[in-house]
Design a protein around this motif. Structure first.
Motif, PDB file in Angstrom:
ATOM      1  N   GLY A  12       0.820  -1.134  -0.137  1.00  0.00           N
ATOM      2  CA  GLY A  12      -0.052   0.053   0.024  1.00  0.00           C
ATOM      3  C   GLY A  12       0.742   1.124   0.129  1.00  0.00           C
ATOM      4  O   GLY A  12       1.980   1.420   0.606  1.00  0.00           O
ATOM      5  N   THR A  13       0.261   2.463  -0.801  1.00  0.00           N
ATOM      6  CA  THR A  13       1.167   3.558  -0.644  1.00  0.00           C
ATOM      7  C   THR A  13       0.457   4.401   0.483  1.00  0.00           C
ATOM      8  O   THR A  13      -0.875   4.453   0.493  1.00  0.00           O
ATOM      9  N   ILE A  14       0.972   5.149   1.243  1.00  0.00           N
ATOM     10  CA  ILE A  14       0.664   6.120   2.159  1.00  0.00           C
ATOM     11  C   ILE A  14       0.572   7.315   1.248  1.00  0.00           C
ATOM     12  O   ILE A  14       1.540   7.736   0.721  1.00  0.00           O
ATOM     13  N   VAL A  15      -0.766   7.823   1.160  1.00  0.00           N
ATOM     14  CA  VAL A  15      -0.970   9.197   0.477  1.00  0.00           C
ATOM     15  C   VAL A  15      -0.139  10.415   0.863  1.00  0.00           C
ATOM     16  O   VAL A  15      -0.481  10.534   2.225  1.00  0.00           O
ATOM     17  N   GLY A  16       0.557  10.904   0.273  1.00  0.00           N
ATOM     18  CA  GLY A  16       1.194  12.042   1.089  1.00  0.00           C
ATOM     19  C   GLY A  16       0.465  13.374   0.906  1.00  0.00           C
ATOM     20  O   GLY A  16      -0.458  13.638   0.218  1.00  0.00           O
ATOM     21  N   GLY A  17       1.070  14.638   1.448  1.00  0.00           N
ATOM     22  CA  GLY A  17       0.410  15.840   1.640  1.00  0.00           C
ATOM     23  C   GLY A  17       0.540  16.457   2.610  1.00  0.00           C
ATOM     24  O   GLY A  17       0.568  15.583   3.873  1.00  0.00           O
ATOM     25  N   ASP A  18       0.646  17.634   2.878  1.00  0.00           N
ATOM     26  CA  ASP A  18       0.894  18.464   4.123  1.00  0.00           C
ATOM     27  C   ASP A  18      -0.381  18.702   4.937  1.00  0.00           C
ATOM     28  O   ASP A  18      -0.200  18.848   6.185  1.00  0.00           O
ATOM     29  N   THR A  19      -1.189  19.165   4.093  1.00  0.00           N
ATOM     30  CA  THR A  19      -2.536  19.280   4.785  1.00  0.00           C
ATOM     31  C   THR A  19      -3.641  18.034   4.714  1.00  0.00           C
ATOM     32  O   THR A  19      -3.552  17.422   3.350  1.00  0.00           O
ATOM     33  N   PRO A  20      -4.817  17.990   5.304  1.00  0.00           N
ATOM     34  CA  PRO A  20      -5.637  16.837   4.809  1.00  0.00           C
ATOM     35  C   PRO A  20      -6.521  17.370   3.395  1.00  0.00           C
ATOM     36  O   PRO A  20      -6.659  16.312   2.719  1.00  0.00           O
ATOM     37  N   GLU A  21      -6.465  18.353   3.173  1.00  0.00           N
ATOM     38  CA  GLU A  21      -7.018  18.831   1.726  1.00  0.00           C
ATOM     39  C   GLU A  21      -6.186  18.213   0.762  1.00  0.00           C
ATOM     40  O   GLU A  21      -6.483  17.673  -0.372  1.00  0.00           O
ATOM     41  N   GLU A  22      -4.730  18.474   1.061  1.00  0.00           N
ATOM     42  CA  GLU A  22      -4.012  17.996   0.158  1.00  0.00           C
ATOM     43  C   GLU A  22      -3.811  16.505  -0.176  1.00  0.00           C
ATOM     44  O   GLU A  22      -3.756  16.013  -1.331  1.00  0.00           O
ATOM     45  N   LYS A  23      -4.107  15.859   0.689  1.00  0.00           N
ATOM     46  CA  LYS A  23      -3.984  14.264   0.982  1.00  0.00           C
ATOM     47  C   LYS A  23      -5.287  14.086   0.172  1.00  0.00           C
ATOM     48  O   LYS A  23      -5.165  12.933  -0.490  1.00  0.00           O
ATOM     49  N   ALA A  24      -6.405  14.562   0.271  1.00  0.00           N
ATOM     50  CA  ALA A  24      -7.569  14.147  -0.173  1.00  0.00           C
ATOM     51  C   ALA A  24      -7.421  14.536  -1.886  1.00  0.00           C
ATOM     52  O   ALA A  24      -7.726  13.518  -2.751  1.00  0.00           O
ATOM     53  N   GLU A  25      -6.753  15.360  -2.204  1.00  0.00           N
ATOM     54  CA  GLU A  25      -6.580  15.702  -3.659  1.00  0.00           C
ATOM     55  C   GLU A  25      -5.672  14.674  -4.210  1.00  0.00           C
ATOM     56  O   GLU A  25      -5.900  14.216  -5.530  1.00  0.00           O
ATOM     57  N   ASN A  26      -4.681  14.437  -3.498  1.00  0.00           N
ATOM     58  CA  ASN A  26      -3.704  13.334  -4.027  1.00  0.00           C
ATOM     59  C   ASN A  26      -4.400  11.989  -4.208  1.00  0.00           C
ATOM     60  O   ASN A  26      -4.114  11.195  -5.174  1.00  0.00           O
ATOM     61  N   LEU A  27      -5.195  11.817  -3.191  1.00  0.00           N
ATOM     62  CA  LEU A  27      -5.917  10.535  -3.278  1.00  0.00           C
ATOM     63  C   LEU A  27      -6.914  10.498  -4.455  1.00  0.00           C
ATOM     64  O   LEU A  27      -6.872   9.343  -5.212  1.00  0.00           O
ATOM     65  N   ALA A  28      -7.637  11.566  -4.593  1.00  0.00           N
ATOM     66  CA  ALA A  28      -8.479  11.504  -5.713  1.00  0.00           C
ATOM     67  C   ALA A  28      -7.825  11.385  -7.030  1.00  0.00           C
ATOM     68  O   ALA A  28      -8.202  10.509  -7.973  1.00  0.00           O
ATOM     69  N   LYS A  29      -6.624  12.021  -7.245  1.00  0.00           N
ATOM     70  CA  LYS A  29      -5.929  11.620  -8.337  1.00  0.00           C
ATOM     71  C   LYS A  29      -5.622  10.351  -8.430  1.00  0.00           C
ATOM     72  O   LYS A  29      -5.444   9.923  -9.678  1.00  0.00           O
ATOM     73  N   LEU A  30      -5.001   9.729  -7.453  1.00  0.00           N
ATOM     74  CA  LEU A  30      -4.357   8.229  -7.583  1.00  0.00           C
ATOM     75  C   LEU A  30      -5.534   7.484  -8.038  1.00  0.00           C
ATOM     76  O   LEU A  30      -5.405   6.269  -8.901  1.00  0.00           O
ATOM     77  N   LEU A  31      -6.670   7.588  -7.453  1.00  0.00           N
ATOM     78  CA  LEU A  31      -7.842   6.831  -7.614  1.00  0.00           C
ATOM     79  C   LEU A  31      -8.393   6.864  -9.141  1.00  0.00           C
ATOM     80  O   LEU A  31      -8.578   5.959  -9.714  1.00  0.00           O
ATOM     81  N   ARG A  32      -8.144   8.057  -9.856  1.00  0.00           N
ATOM     82  CA  ARG A  32      -8.345   8.110 -11.296  1.00  0.00           C
ATOM     83  C   ARG A  32      -7.652   7.588 -12.046  1.00  0.00           C
ATOM     84  O   ARG A  32      -7.753   6.944 -12.768  1.00  0.00           O
ATOM     85  N   GLU A  33      -6.307   8.169 -11.611  1.00  0.00           N
ATOM     86  CA  GLU A  33      -5.225   7.714 -12.821  1.00  0.00           C
ATOM     87  C   GLU A  33      -4.328   6.514 -12.723  1.00  0.00           C
ATOM     88  O   GLU A  33      -4.109   5.811 -13.506  1.00  0.00           O
ATOM     89  N   GLU A  34      -4.126   6.191 -11.388  1.00  0.00           N
ATOM     90  CA  GLU A  34      -3.432   5.080 -11.172  1.00  0.00           C
ATOM     91  C   GLU A  34      -4.382   3.768 -10.976  1.00  0.00           C
ATOM     92  O   GLU A  34      -4.160   2.831 -11.929  1.00  0.00           O
TER      93      GLU A  34
END
Lengths: 329, 265, 680
Positions: free
Chosen positions: B239-261
């Motif tokens: 598993g990858t731990i989704v990075g990001g400094d703020t919860p919002e950033e993490k949410a954004e990165n997660l959405a991207k990963l779910l979409r693209e990866e």
């Protein structure tokens, strides 16, 4: 003249997406074999859908039309399709592995006495032009390369969401052949009394492709709306852990886990669920697992493809916004 | 009311499934075999119908090696009356087609009002047997039922069949073939007296010769499809731990990963 | 003049009348007792005449010595006073009978005179006083303080009033006699003396004699009433409780009675009263409703429908209803009890009417009900017999239970995780299996939780590292290990348990296993106490015993200061059921920087985590959660950490702390993990 045939399943006047996906892959097979790619529409009034099949790659579309075929019945559709197949003798017949696709393909295969591979995730033809299929067995624990006897047509049903459809090209016009089938009432034998649509409501957890589940970390029933909102934008449904159900926050029917429902969605988002072994047993086979939990030690992270270590109340609402944005794109 | 239930023994859902080193077969060593889960619904429904009607016989028909007796006994312990067991090396290695052929031949000579199967066997996951059996016996077949109601005169059945986004309500004259799926009922747990009684119930073995079929028509030789090679699915990535400094950033990165990866949204 | 007393003095020569009067209650008592014994025997067989020495010893210590009754101080002393007061008074009366009707008429010998008589007078007087104090204590407690563990019935009031009346009239009679006779040794009967001076100082000699006569008859009548009333009231416990103590279960307390000859038996478990054994039925009559079981029951405490006292009383009521019919048949037809009982069709169902299924499934088998019963009544094993009936005969249980059974059947663990992965936790640690090295001294029997549950896998890992550091030669069974079957057995599935036990025993014997270390107390109990009956005789240790030993031998060295205040939570299957209270505490005390504190409910009074008896695999829909109640105990004690030595307790405590959102204040850890940590 042989051909590669794709059975075009439709519902409510719309061709189901899996048909286009199959056409996309079957096109390659047809080119390789040097045969024609054909689609078959069966129903009461289907001709209008033929052009769409052409746009997705079908060179010829058979429209098998009869009033008695206005709704799907195993007997009626089997008769219509297998009669046509026996007449036209395609080399390969492909269907979507949907409830009706699987039902029809099995009965047709039985009638034609041919081989059928179910729920395939890949198809190809070998040098001799024989169909080869790749399909999961044991719920995906192993995959099998399947070959067929040389009795034709070689049949396969294809799992939805796996193959890629071609870009539709509206300029491609298929040859449309209208067929009047010889379907008698005694061929149908089953009366459709009613079709209860559950589409308006959410699908059952066990059928859902996307599940957003909340556990103890939700802190109370009043907070579940944030999961419902996320589920809505994902077209998914909301589930719950045993802790949440025990606490009376969610109904028993929502419970995912060993003592609840065993689910295998494409995407499982676990929010505020630590991942007790019972829970993991119930959702461990989901295709993609996302865990959102502020405890980095939570066992759920060991099973998750994506983990977010943070407060779910701060992560879920912006996630909903992000998904909305992506979907809008 | 004569009810036949086709039953298959399969590896337990938790069993580790691996191909043999040459990848041509499954290594069944040390694996726990159980009654196919969908067949349990079939057995249960047959028993419930018999109990409601108040008379009749539930007969189990199984094709499989000797070990399958264990699952047949489970069905008998649940309350089925008798069983026939198609147990001949010639039956082995078949597909749905050649298996249904042997089953149809065995069932042909029996009397039946209803034939139940599971929606699919959870080992080969073919989901074809019920329909091909119906075809061979020239009976109507309905797959994936979640409700079964017998008409007053016991000549018809009204069933509900699960399809995507809805439930079909279908009526059919008996005899007919039905395949059972989850939701139809809650299979019972055999009682201990049931288990003890099951040991004494009739279990008739059937060999190839008894069916009057040739070796070429059944099992591996009679099959229309054949597995050339088995392979294991790709191992799940850690598993990858989704990075990001703020919860919002993490949410954004997660959405991207779910979409693209992951490509799930 | 020699101190003595004229027997029957003022009453006149009424001997014959008295004996005729006495015969009536004695005959009633004897016959109804005989009927009760017949009734007990409608129950099934059970061998309870072995180990006679131990049985007599319990009778002396527990019945006469009140060791168990005294665990509750006030009611214990209260009962001790009443019991010994009446016992000695009865013996005193018997002494007179012996002198007057045996030694005197036959040999002309009297002995109630002189110093012996004075001593006799004094003792009897004091005992009477003690008994009065006891009865007053009982009245105060029962009717003024009204503790929740007591429920009041008319029988209680009648019995206490009768006791008090017997005692008081006795002293009135004595006082009147002393006032009339004015013997110089009157002060040797101090209470009677006080009674004489209080009531009769002003009375005339004639008046005193009249009063004496009247009360003499009243006292006699009350005493005879008492005898006749015994079998109809709670007084029966004088007999039944003594029998219950004598016929107590002397096997390990948590070793369930096996169902034998499963192939041939027609019914399993208890679906009706006759399916219980005669000991079970005797125990129903031995219950005095003291309420200690309910006071210690985790299910009752968390407002579940189960109350062990009520279970016994509800069964008793059913037994009485049945008894009436059986006895009526017996009296009319002289038929045997069992035949009569079979004919009674209008009887209430035991399961579903007398006892509800929710009661049966609420039990955690923690054993507190048995352990706190002053007379060894066994409430929870009766519930388990009913579970056996429900499970084996009717296949009726909550849906989660079916899942657990299936999982144990198919994968030999209640979670249903693939059996082939059982040894996976040990792969990285490279723990040898017995298949690889059959010469290991110890088999480490890991159990399901230690093999499959992430939380408890940490304990298995810690244990491996500790044993290695201490140089212990051990191995595991890996994928050949199976579930011990404890949960199946306690959920009533004896069939499944026996299959699993036999498989394990076969594997263990195949490797010639001699000594076993278990991580889980449930496995410990099954292997140690239950497997021997199925041919599995091994030396079984719980890991806390082994670690305590290794530490004492200096084979485990600590280098890290933990600096923690730790409260140890007793696992029921370790503590109450197997008396392992000290090893875990010893271990904790030796850990550098650990200060051991005790929760209020600890050791024998230890409170269940809620997961025993297969409850680990069941939903807890009724009442409040047991683990939450236990966390409240933790809060009261306020340690920094709760130590456990049981995977179920560990899971329940971790969950409880989380659910109560106390993660910032408390942690739960297994002792093995703490040891490992302190080793640095």
């Amino acid at each position: 003249m042989a051909g590669i045939w794709v059975y075009a399943e439709h519902r409510d006047g719309t061709i189901r997406k899996v048909t286009f996906e199959i056409l996309g892959e079957a096109k390659k097979l047809a080119e390789q074999k040097g045969e024609e790619l054909c689609a078959v529409l069966v129903g009461a009034d289907v001709e209008g859908m033929a052009s769409k099949l052409g746009a997705y790659g079908a060179e010829r579309v058979y429209c098998v039309e009869a009033e008695s075929l206005s709704g799907y019945t195993t007997g009626g559709f089997t008769k219509a399709l297998s009669d046509l197949v026996q007449q036209e003798k395609p080399s390969i017949l492909l269907l979507g592995a949907t409830a009706n696709g699987k039902d029809l393909s099995a009965r047709v295969a039985g009638r034609l006495k041919v081989g059928l591979a179910t729920d395939c995730t890949g198809i190809a033809v070998d040098d001799a032009g024989t169909l080869q299929a790749r399909r999961p067995m044991f719920a995906g624990k192993v995959y099998a390369e399947v070959s067929f006897s040389d009795v034709t047509p070689q049949m396969a049903s294809i799992r939805p969401n796996v193959l890629l459809a071609l870009e539709p090209d509206e300029t491609r016009k298929p040859e449309v052949i209208k067929i009047t089938p010889d379907v008698k009432p005694e061929d149908i034998r089953i009366a459709v009394k009613d079709i209860m649509k559950t589409g308006g409501e959410k699908p059952d957890l066990t059928e859902a492709e996307i599940i957003v589940s909340g556990g103890r970390g939700m802190k109370g029933p009043e907070n579940y709306h944030i999961l419902e909102e996320l589920a809505d934008v994902l077209s998914g449904v909301v589930g719950a852990s045993r802790a949440a159900v025990d606490a009376g926050w969610r109904p028993q029917s929502d419970q995912v886990g060993q003592s609840g429902k065993v689910v295998t969605p494409n995407l499982y988002i676990a929010a505020g669920i630590s991942g007790s072994i019972q829970h993991l047993a119930g959702m461990g086979t989901s295709k993609v697992i996302v865990a959102i939990n502020k405890d980095p030690e939570a066992p759920i992270f060991k099973k998750a493809d994506y983990g977010v270590v943070d407060d779910l109340f701060k992560v879920v609402p912006p996630l909903t916004e992000q998904v909305k944005k992506l979907k809008a794109e | 009311m004569e009810i036949i239930v086709c039953l298959k023994q399969v590896p337990d859902t938790e069993a580790e499934i691996r191909p043999t080193p040459d990848n041509t077969e499954i290594n069944y060593e040390g694996i726990k075999f159980v009654m196919n889960v969908y067949d349990e619904y079939a057995v249960e429904e047959a028993l419930q119908i018999k109990e409601r009607v108040g008379e009749g016989t539930v007969t189990i028909v199984t094709l499989g090696p000797e070990r399958a007796v264990e699952s047949i006994r489970t069905a008998l312990a649940m309350g089925a009356d008798k069983a026939v067991h198609l147990d001949d090396p010639a039956f082995g290695g078949g597909d749905a087609y050649s298996t249904a052929k042997a089953l149809a031949k065995a069932i042909e000579g029996m009397s039946y009002d209803i034939i139940f199967c599971g929606k699919q066997a959870i080992d080969d996951d073919l989901a074809q047997g019920g329909n091909i059996l119906g075809e061979f016996l020239n009976l109507p077949s309905i797959t994936g039922i979640v409700k079964f109601d017998l008409s007053e005169d016991k000549k018809k059945a009204t069933v509900q069949r699960q399809i995507e986004g809805g439930i079909e309500v279908l009526e059919v004259s008996l005899p007919a073939v039905f395949t059972a799926t989850k939701g139809l009922n809650e299979p019972r747990y055999p009682s201990l007296p049931g288990i003890m009684k099951a040991k004494k119930k009739e279990l008739k073995p059937i060999k190839l010769a008894d069916l009057g079929l040739s070796e070429e028509e059944v099992g591996k030789k009679g099959a229309q499809i054949q597995v050339l090679k088995f392979s294991l699915p790709p191992v799940r990535q850690a598993g990858t731990i989704v990075g990001g400094d703020t919860p919002e950033e993490k949410a954004e990165n997660l959405a991207k990963l779910l979409r693209e990866e992951a490509k799930v949204i | 003049m020699l101190p003595a007393r004229e027997i029957l003095w003022n009453a006149g020569d009424v001997r014959v009348v008295v004996y005729i009067l006495a015969a009536i209650p004695i005959l009633i008592f004897a016959y109804t007792l005989y009927e009760r014994i017949r009734l007990w025997r409608i129950g099934g067989q059970e061998r309870r005449l072995d180990q006679l020495g131990a049985r007599v010893r319990s009778l002396i210590t527990v019945a006469l010595g009140h060791t168990r009754t005294l665990r509750y101080r006030y009611p214990g002393i209260m009962h001790l006073f009443i019991f010994w007061g009446f016992a000695i008074l009865f013996l005193g009366t018997l002494t007179i009978f012996v002198q007057e009707d045996i030694t005197l008429p036959i040999w002309g010998i009297t002995f109630l005179h002189g110093d012996f008589y004075l001593f006799y007078s004094l003792i009897l007087d004091l005992m009477g006083l003690l008994a009065i104090i006891g009865v007053l204590m009982a009245l105060t407690r029962r009717y003024i303080w009204r503790p929740a563990m007591l429920d009041n019935k008319a029988d209680d009031a009648i019995t206490l009033a009768l006791l008090l009346a017997i005692l008081v009239t006795g002293f009135v009679v004595e006082g009147a006699r002393l006032a009339a006779q004015q013997p110089p040794w009157g002060r040797w009967s101090p209470v009677g003396w006080v009674s004489a001076s209080l009531f009769f100082s002003e009375a005339t000699s004639h008046g005193v004699k009249t009063i004496h006569k009247v009360f003499w008859w009243v006292h006699l009548g009350l005493a005879f009433t008492f005898i006749g009333y015994i079998t109809y009231s709670r007084l029966l416990h004088i007999i039944s409780s003594a029998l219950s103590i004598f016929f107590r279960n002397l096997n390990p307390p948590a070793a369930l009675r096996p169902i034998e000859d499963m192939e041939e038996a027609e019914t399993f478990g208890a679906g009706k009263l006759e399916d219980f054994t005669w000991v079970d039925l005797l125990q129903l009559d031995a219950c005095t409703r003291c309420g200690r079981c309910q006071d210690n029951c985790p299910a009752t405490f968390t407002e579940k429908p189960l109350n062990p006292k009520k279970v016994i009383q509800d069964l008793k009521l059913l037994f009485q209803e049945k008894g009436k019919r059986v006895i009526a048949d017996m009296r009319v037809w002289g038929v045997k009890g069992e035949k009569a009982s079979a004919s009674s069709s209008q009887e209430r169902a035991m399961i579903g009417e007398a006892i509800l299924e929710d009661e049966i499934w609420s039990c955690t088998t923690c054993g507190a009900c048995i352990d706190h019963c002053p007379v060894f009544i066994e409430p929870y094993p009766k519930l388990l017999e009913m579970r056996r009936y429900l499970t084996l005969m009717e296949s009726r249980f909550p849906p989660e239970v079916q899942l657990a059974f299936r999982n144990m059947e198919n994968n030999s663990n209640p979670w249903g995780i693939g059996a082939s992965t059982r040894g996976d936790w040990a792969k990285e640690l490279e723990v040898r299996t017995l298949a690889e090295d059959a010469d290991a001294e110890f088999l480490l029997y890991v159990g399901c939780a230690g093999s499959f549950d992430d939380l408890n896998k940490r304990v298995s890992e810690a244990m491996v590292r500790i044993l290695r550091a201490a140089g212990v030669n051990f191995g595991i069974l890996g994928r050949e290990e199976g579930c011990c079957g404890d949960s199946a057995r306690r959920l009533g599935n004896e069939y499944l348990f026996q299959i699993m036990a036999q498989q394990n025993i076969e594997v263990m014997k195949g490797y010639n296993v001699k000594k076993i270390i278990t991580l889980c107390p449930h496995g410990y109990n099954a292997l140690k106490n239950e497997y021997p009956l199925f041919g599995g005789e091994f030396e079984v240790y719980h890991y806390t015993e082994i670690l305590a030993d290794l530490i004492a031998q200096g084979r485990i060295k600590f280098s890290k200061e933990l600096n923690l205040e730790v409260a140890y939570h007793d696992s029921c299957y370790l503590g109450r059921h197997n008396h392992i209270y000290d090893p875990p505490r010893k271990i904790l005390r030796t850990l550098p920087g650990v200060r051991l504190v005790e929760m209020e409910r600890s050791r024998e009074k230890g409170f269940c985590c809620g997961a025993g008896g297969g409850r680990m695999w069941m939903e807890e829909h009724l009442g409040t959660r047991i683990n939450h109640a236990r966390i409240e105990d933790v809060v009261k004690c306020n340690p920094q950490l709760v130590g456990t030595a049981c995977p179920f307790c560990y899971t329940m405590l971790v969950d409880g702390i989380k659910e109560k959102e106390l993660e910032d204040r408390y942690r739960a850890r297994d002792i093995a993990e703490l040891v490992r940590e302190a080793m640095g």
